[in-house]
Design an enzyme around this catalytic site. Structure first.
Site, PDB file in Angstrom:
ATOM      1  N   ASP A  67      58.315  -0.590  -0.210  1.00 21.56           N
ATOM      2  CA  ASP A  67      57.542  -1.515   0.613  1.00 21.56           C
ATOM      3  C   ASP A  67      57.735  -2.965   0.182  1.00 21.56           C
ATOM      4  O   ASP A  67      58.289  -3.248  -0.887  1.00 21.56           O
ATOM      5  CB  ASP A  67      56.044  -1.134   0.584  1.00 21.56           C
ATOM      6  CG  ASP A  67      55.546  -0.717  -0.800  1.00 21.56           C
ATOM      7  OD1 ASP A  67      56.234  -1.007  -1.801  1.00 21.56           O
ATOM      8  OD2 ASP A  67      54.473  -0.115  -0.887  1.00 21.56           O
ATOM      9  N   ASP A 136      42.737   5.171  -3.888  1.00 20.81           N
ATOM     10  CA  ASP A 136      42.250   5.855  -2.675  1.00 20.81           C
ATOM     11  C   ASP A 136      43.251   6.908  -2.187  1.00 20.81           C
ATOM     12  O   ASP A 136      43.139   7.398  -1.063  1.00 20.81           O
ATOM     13  CB  ASP A 136      41.959   4.833  -1.561  1.00 20.81           C
ATOM     14  CG  ASP A 136      43.195   4.015  -1.183  1.00 20.81           C
ATOM     15  OD1 ASP A 136      44.287   4.283  -1.722  1.00 20.81           O
ATOM     16  OD2 ASP A 136      43.071   3.099  -0.343  1.00 20.81           O
ATOM     17  N   HIS A 138      46.551   6.498  -1.713  1.00 21.99           N
ATOM     18  CA  HIS A 138      47.680   6.046  -0.883  1.00 21.99           C
ATOM     19  C   HIS A 138      49.017   6.163  -1.627  1.00 21.99           C
ATOM     20  O   HIS A 138      49.061   6.081  -2.852  1.00 21.99           O
ATOM     21  CB  HIS A 138      47.459   4.626  -0.341  1.00 21.99           C
ATOM     22  CG  HIS A 138      47.542   3.529  -1.362  1.00 21.99           C
ATOM     23  ND1 HIS A 138      46.495   2.695  -1.664  1.00 21.99           N
ATOM     24  CD2 HIS A 138      48.560   3.108  -2.153  1.00 21.99           C
ATOM     25  CE1 HIS A 138      46.865   1.817  -2.575  1.00 21.99           C
ATOM     26  NE2 HIS A 138      48.118   2.046  -2.895  1.00 21.99           N
ATOM     27  N   GLU A 143      47.797   3.578   3.685  1.00 18.62           N
ATOM     28  CA  GLU A 143      46.373   3.602   3.340  1.00 18.62           C
ATOM     29  C   GLU A 143      45.696   4.772   4.052  1.00 18.62           C
ATOM     30  O   GLU A 143      46.259   5.330   5.006  1.00 18.62           O
ATOM     31  CB  GLU A 143      45.721   2.278   3.774  1.00 18.62           C
ATOM     32  CG  GLU A 143      46.263   1.032   3.069  1.00 18.62           C
ATOM     33  CD  GLU A 143      45.696   0.833   1.666  1.00 18.62           C
ATOM     34  OE1 GLU A 143      45.057   1.757   1.123  1.00 18.62           O
ATOM     35  OE2 GLU A 143      45.907  -0.256   1.113  1.00 18.62           O
TER      36      GLU A 143
HETATM   37  C1  F6R Z   1      54.116   0.245  -4.791  1.00 17.10           C
HETATM   38  C2  F6R Z   1      53.327   1.084  -3.922  1.00 17.10           C
HETATM   39  C3  F6R Z   1      51.891   1.415  -4.153  1.00 17.10           C
HETATM   40  C4  F6R Z   1      51.533   1.664  -5.619  1.00 17.10           C
HETATM   41  C5  F6R Z   1      50.046   1.988  -5.772  1.00 17.10           C
HETATM   42  C6  F6R Z   1      49.641   2.089  -7.219  1.00 17.10           C
HETATM   43  O1  F6R Z   1      55.433   0.066  -4.294  1.00 17.10           O
HETATM   44  O2  F6R Z   1      53.884   1.511  -2.960  1.00 17.10           O
HETATM   45  O3  F6R Z   1      51.546   2.539  -3.388  1.00 17.10           O
HETATM   46  O4  F6R Z   1      52.306   2.694  -6.121  1.00 17.10           O
HETATM   47  O5  F6R Z   1      49.267   1.015  -5.136  1.00 17.10           O
HETATM   48  O6  F6R Z   1      49.730   0.822  -7.819  1.00 17.10           O
HETATM   49  P1  F6R Z   1      49.623   0.657  -9.403  1.00 17.10           P
HETATM   50  O7  F6R Z   1      50.785   1.357 -10.004  1.00 17.10           O
HETATM   51  O8  F6R Z   1      49.697  -0.830  -9.641  1.00 17.10           O
HETATM   52  O9  F6R Z   1      48.319   1.269  -9.803  1.00 17.10           O
END
Ligand code: F6R
Length: 261
Positions: A67, A136, A138, A143
């Site tokens: 992303d 959450d 995701h 989301e």
């Molecule tokens: C990152 C992504 C997100 C993260 C998630 C966890 O490319 O796609 O889904 O993997 O938000 O973020 P962290 O690792 O910072 O807790």
């Protein structure tokens, strides 16, 4: 699903890095799917060490990231392209032209996402997709409420995510409100998935993803339907799993078999 539960995130990251390294050794032209966020950073550091020690080479590896914020230039210090360069690509022998991150400045996002999916397909599809998980549940920017068959597309960030991200930007108005993200359906096409989850704030998400019903309200739960999915958790992230003792017992054998030990 194989659930590998380690005492620390370092141990889990090392084991996950071993799985990635084993793929690259067996298939030097491997196609990787990569994630940003704080979670994969220790694993990236282990891979960089392995590369510096001559154990693996990324010279022929290609990568596609999950992303990117929509509206941010790749040179912006909060862009995911910038993050990947600083946290992985600048420390390994990968050719930058082989690394792909969605273009946050694409004027025509539909064209951008279609070209991105087509390029992954042309490369033979993703061999191994690295994932983190949001608190959450995701994966990527999918989301709660995202369709489990979603493809790469533009998504609106939740008000909570925008608020959470505000600390990284000079002023609130600078925080991106949209992102380009691979969909759950696109992610599910990877031949292998390696998800990392560390810390107590991920325990509910891991519980939902592994032992909850498959639901668009926890998009990581779709991974229960994947044929080759590995979760690497530290003890805190795995703490709420009902069957954690069983997973630990089973996974040790699975990992040994996988690594040829
Ligand atoms: C990152 C992504 C997100 C993260 C998630 C966890 O490319 O796609 O889904 O993997 O938000 O973020 P962290 O690792 O910072 O807790």
């Amino acid at each position: 699903m194989e659930i590998i539960i380690c005492k620390t995130k370092e141990e889990a990251s090392r084991k996950a890095a071993d799985l990635v390294a084993a793929l690259i050794k067996a298939k030097p032209k491997a196609v990787l799917g990569l994630a940003t966020g704080s979670t994969p950073v220790p694993m990236y550091q282990y891979l960089a060490k392995d590369c510096a020690a001559g154990k693996i080479s990324f010279k022929q590896v290609k990568s596609w990231n999950l992303d990117e914020y929509y509206g941010l230039a790749p040179t912006h210090d909060q862009s995911y392209r910038y993050f990947m360069d600083k946290n992985l690509f600048d420390h390994i022998d990968i050719a930058k032209k082989n690394t792909h991150v969605l273009n946050g400045l694409a004027k025509d996002w539909k064209k951008e996402v279609a070209a991105y999916e087509a390029a992954i397909k042309k490369a033979g599809g993703i061999d191994l997709q690295v994932l983190g998980i949001g608190s959450d549940g995701h994966i990527a920017f999918n989301e709660p409420g995202s369709s489990l068959t979603s493809r790469t597309r533009i998504v609106s960030l939740t008000p909570q995510t925008i608020k959470d991200n505000a600390r990284f930007f000079k002023k609130a108005a600078d925080v991106p409100k949209q992102a380009l993200s691979m969909g759950v359906g696109s992610i599910m096409e990877a031949r292998r998935i390696v998800l990392l989850a560390f810390g107590a704030n991920k325990a509910d998400a891991v519980k939902g993803a592994v032992e909850g019903g498959v639901s668009q309200f926890c998009t990581a739960s779709a991974l229960q339907m994947h044929q080759d999915c590995w979760f690497f958790c530290d003890a805190a992230a795995a703490a709420k799993l009902k069957l954690r003792k069983y997973y630990a017992w089973r996974a040790e054998e699975a990992l040994k078999a996988e690594m040829g030990a």
